[in-house]
Design a protein around this motif. Sequence first.
Motif, PDB file in Angstrom:
ATOM      1  N   ASP A 168       0.829  -1.221  -0.093  1.00  0.00           N
ATOM      2  CA  ASP A 168       0.087   0.079  -0.153  1.00  0.00           C
ATOM      3  C   ASP A 168       0.937   1.174  -0.052  1.00  0.00           C
ATOM      4  O   ASP A 168       0.326   2.398  -0.582  1.00  0.00           O
ATOM      5  CB  ASP A 168      -0.885   0.061   0.988  1.00  0.00           C
ATOM      6  CG  ASP A 168      -2.118  -0.610   1.020  1.00  0.00           C
ATOM      7  OD1 ASP A 168      -2.185  -1.420  -0.156  1.00  0.00           O
ATOM      8  OD2 ASP A 168      -2.987  -0.779   1.923  1.00  0.00           O
ATOM      9  N   ARG A 171       1.455   3.318  -3.029  1.00  0.00           N
ATOM     10  CA  ARG A 171       0.443   4.297  -3.440  1.00  0.00           C
ATOM     11  C   ARG A 171       0.699   5.854  -3.182  1.00  0.00           C
ATOM     12  O   ARG A 171       0.004   6.675  -3.091  1.00  0.00           O
ATOM     13  CB  ARG A 171      -0.819   3.787  -3.415  1.00  0.00           C
ATOM     14  CG  ARG A 171      -1.144   2.495  -4.197  1.00  0.00           C
ATOM     15  CD  ARG A 171      -2.705   2.107  -4.075  1.00  0.00           C
ATOM     16  NE  ARG A 171      -2.714   0.828  -4.702  1.00  0.00           N
ATOM     17  CZ  ARG A 171      -2.815  -0.359  -4.342  1.00  0.00           C
ATOM     18  NH1 ARG A 171      -2.420  -0.562  -3.052  1.00  0.00           N
ATOM     19  NH2 ARG A 171      -3.023  -1.489  -5.185  1.00  0.00           N
ATOM     20  N   SER A 235      -2.738  -2.845 -11.410  1.00  0.00           N
ATOM     21  CA  SER A 235      -2.958  -1.406 -11.195  1.00  0.00           C
ATOM     22  C   SER A 235      -2.022  -0.755 -10.379  1.00  0.00           C
ATOM     23  O   SER A 235      -1.802   0.296 -10.234  1.00  0.00           O
ATOM     24  CB  SER A 235      -4.279  -1.443 -10.532  1.00  0.00           C
ATOM     25  OG  SER A 235      -4.231  -1.911  -9.079  1.00  0.00           O
ATOM     26  N   PHE A 236      -0.978  -1.525  -9.764  1.00  0.00           N
ATOM     27  CA  PHE A 236      -0.146  -1.049  -8.993  1.00  0.00           C
ATOM     28  C   PHE A 236       0.974  -0.681  -9.781  1.00  0.00           C
ATOM     29  O   PHE A 236       1.874   0.113  -9.531  1.00  0.00           O
ATOM     30  CB  PHE A 236       0.074  -1.938  -7.936  1.00  0.00           C
ATOM     31  CG  PHE A 236       0.885  -2.362  -7.070  1.00  0.00           C
ATOM     32  CD1 PHE A 236       0.732  -1.552  -5.788  1.00  0.00           C
ATOM     33  CD2 PHE A 236       2.232  -2.743  -7.507  1.00  0.00           C
ATOM     34  CE1 PHE A 236       1.676  -1.696  -4.945  1.00  0.00           C
ATOM     35  CE2 PHE A 236       3.025  -2.976  -6.289  1.00  0.00           C
ATOM     36  CZ  PHE A 236       2.750  -2.279  -5.209  1.00  0.00           C
ATOM     37  N   ASP A 252      -6.110   3.929 -15.115  1.00  0.00           N
ATOM     38  CA  ASP A 252      -6.681   2.788 -14.945  1.00  0.00           C
ATOM     39  C   ASP A 252      -5.971   1.606 -14.549  1.00  0.00           C
ATOM     40  O   ASP A 252      -6.422   0.548 -14.566  1.00  0.00           O
ATOM     41  CB  ASP A 252      -7.800   2.435 -16.023  1.00  0.00           C
ATOM     42  CG  ASP A 252      -8.930   3.547 -16.173  1.00  0.00           C
ATOM     43  OD1 ASP A 252      -9.015   4.322 -14.937  1.00  0.00           O
ATOM     44  OD2 ASP A 252      -9.450   4.129 -17.041  1.00  0.00           O
ATOM     45  N   GLY A 253      -4.884   1.891 -14.902  1.00  0.00           N
ATOM     46  CA  GLY A 253      -3.780   0.443 -14.684  1.00  0.00           C
ATOM     47  C   GLY A 253      -3.684  -0.217 -15.804  1.00  0.00           C
ATOM     48  O   GLY A 253      -3.195  -1.423 -15.822  1.00  0.00           O
ATOM     49  N   THR A 324      -1.583   7.417 -11.220  1.00  0.00           N
ATOM     50  CA  THR A 324      -2.102   6.418 -10.845  1.00  0.00           C
ATOM     51  C   THR A 324      -2.527   6.297  -9.653  1.00  0.00           C
ATOM     52  O   THR A 324      -3.475   5.909  -9.118  1.00  0.00           O
ATOM     53  CB  THR A 324      -0.881   5.080 -10.999  1.00  0.00           C
ATOM     54  OG1 THR A 324      -0.523   4.941 -12.177  1.00  0.00           O
ATOM     55  CG2 THR A 324      -1.366   3.838 -10.341  1.00  0.00           C
ATOM     56  N   ARG A 325      -1.890   7.124  -8.548  1.00  0.00           N
ATOM     57  CA  ARG A 325      -2.193   7.358  -7.186  1.00  0.00           C
ATOM     58  C   ARG A 325      -3.341   8.088  -7.153  1.00  0.00           C
ATOM     59  O   ARG A 325      -4.469   7.550  -6.223  1.00  0.00           O
ATOM     60  CB  ARG A 325      -1.125   8.267  -6.667  1.00  0.00           C
ATOM     61  CG  ARG A 325      -1.099   8.471  -5.129  1.00  0.00           C
ATOM     62  CD  ARG A 325       0.040   9.501  -4.582  1.00  0.00           C
ATOM     63  NE  ARG A 325       0.924   8.855  -4.920  1.00  0.00           N
ATOM     64  CZ  ARG A 325       2.205   9.364  -5.246  1.00  0.00           C
ATOM     65  NH1 ARG A 325       2.318  10.795  -5.226  1.00  0.00           N
ATOM     66  NH2 ARG A 325       3.477   8.852  -5.271  1.00  0.00           N
ATOM     67  N   GLU A 328      -6.221   5.494  -7.983  1.00  0.00           N
ATOM     68  CA  GLU A 328      -6.542   4.677  -6.840  1.00  0.00           C
ATOM     69  C   GLU A 328      -7.358   5.192  -5.880  1.00  0.00           C
ATOM     70  O   GLU A 328      -8.133   4.651  -5.131  1.00  0.00           O
ATOM     71  CB  GLU A 328      -5.146   4.075  -6.502  1.00  0.00           C
ATOM     72  CG  GLU A 328      -4.585   3.118  -7.303  1.00  0.00           C
ATOM     73  CD  GLU A 328      -5.396   1.922  -7.671  1.00  0.00           C
ATOM     74  OE1 GLU A 328      -6.201   1.527  -6.803  1.00  0.00           O
ATOM     75  OE2 GLU A 328      -5.203   1.361  -8.757  1.00  0.00           O
ATOM     76  N   GLU A 329      -6.779   6.478  -5.399  1.00  0.00           N
ATOM     77  CA  GLU A 329      -7.503   7.477  -4.466  1.00  0.00           C
ATOM     78  C   GLU A 329      -9.117   7.376  -4.884  1.00  0.00           C
ATOM     79  O   GLU A 329      -9.930   7.482  -3.687  1.00  0.00           O
ATOM     80  CB  GLU A 329      -7.042   8.604  -4.105  1.00  0.00           C
ATOM     81  CG  GLU A 329      -7.417   9.307  -2.986  1.00  0.00           C
ATOM     82  CD  GLU A 329      -6.669  10.668  -2.767  1.00  0.00           C
ATOM     83  OE1 GLU A 329      -7.040  11.377  -1.897  1.00  0.00           O
ATOM     84  OE2 GLU A 329      -5.614  10.921  -3.574  1.00  0.00           O
ATOM     85  N   ARG A 331     -10.915   5.617  -6.492  1.00  0.00           N
ATOM     86  CA  ARG A 331     -11.387   4.260  -6.223  1.00  0.00           C
ATOM     87  C   ARG A 331     -11.849   3.974  -4.933  1.00  0.00           C
ATOM     88  O   ARG A 331     -13.024   3.513  -4.523  1.00  0.00           O
ATOM     89  CB  ARG A 331     -10.822   3.145  -7.014  1.00  0.00           C
ATOM     90  CG  ARG A 331     -10.657   3.086  -8.615  1.00  0.00           C
ATOM     91  CD  ARG A 331     -10.069   2.047  -9.051  1.00  0.00           C
ATOM     92  NE  ARG A 331     -10.141   1.940 -10.654  1.00  0.00           N
ATOM     93  CZ  ARG A 331      -8.986   2.136 -11.471  1.00  0.00           C
ATOM     94  NH1 ARG A 331      -7.880   2.505 -10.690  1.00  0.00           N
ATOM     95  NH2 ARG A 331      -9.095   2.181 -12.547  1.00  0.00           N
TER      96      ARG A 331
END
Length: 387
Positions: A168, A171, A235-236, A252-253, A324-325, A328-329, A331
């Motif tokens: 985690d 991210r 996605s990471f 969106d990864g 990407t961060r 993810e945030e 989502r």
Amino acid sequence: MSGSAESDAEPESASESDLVAALLDGHHRSLARVITRIENRSAGYRDLVSDLHEHTGDAHVVGVTGSPGAGKSTLVDKLAKHYRDEGLTVGVIAVDPSSPYTGGAVLGDRIRMASNVGDMEVFFRSMSARGTLGGLSTATTDAVRALDAFGKDVVIVETVGAGQNEIDIVRTADTVAVLVQPASGDDVQMLKAGILEIGDVFVVNKADLDGASRTVTELKEMIHMRGDEPRVLDSFDAGGHHGTAGAGSDPDGHGSGGGAEQNGGGDTTDHDAGADDPETEPWTPPVVETVATSGEGIEELADTLADHLSYLERSGELEAKERTRYAEEIRALLRSDVGGLLEGEIRRQGGMASFVDAIYARETDPYTVAEELLNPVRECLEERDGE
């Protein structure tokens, strides 16, 4: 930014806008109050974070993780002191295990972080992991944002060290340092289990102990083997971690595989400029030896962290990671908010126990219950699509 007593004499009854203005003006007390509201999820905290966002993007966020006993707190303390000696301001967030009774940080005293006591330009905050996998909660991300907006040059996030769930931290941090103890066979196995993938820099702390050289050798071999293994994008990886996905990935990864080291087609934006430049070859995580208690190796570690930031900027991965961060945030916030709405709907329909009773009596099933609860949300969205 100044941390004088005069600058921190901000009224207790300050409004949210006054609180943000005071934080941006360098009031440490306002910074502390904002982070408290963030951690407690107090009314209006989201507005505070939203107002701060436009003032962020300048801090180098460094994540420090590793197994318990590796010396993370001592190393972070000495690293912060080094940055201060270089004239940089520092924010430290220590994410501790949560108390099962209060939800607060168990290790909140942090007695090992003593080198910077009294230095107003080192802001330290111990925060509870609140049971979040990897030791990071959404509150931690928001607190990092507050420190960034305040003007801290470096923000260090020290995490619980809970094994491969520490992914985690990728991210949240630009650069991740993983600490390992000498002759720690279990730690090396832990790295093989997955946390090896997240390290940008590996630190063999307590390098004055027996077995340090062997641990360094094992780490270098593992890093070399990792570089030979095919990677599966997720996605990471979309943040271009270690050049695997690269800046050609979308938020969106779904990466094209066209990172700093390759261009496999797909989106070829300016982020890929210089992909063939030797200076933007994939980053190979170095292994740094330190003795945090004495400060040995701390300068080399700080230089290595700076080198990684320079690499991210040159290769375009820094922007890709940030994009990407944010994806993810979004989502995470949606999952949390929609979950909260559905919990409210469950209560309105008699509570979870009534649904469980019906399922237990074979009058319905979990899928049907979930479908019925989601229907109002789905219908609302379909109505909007039809407008």
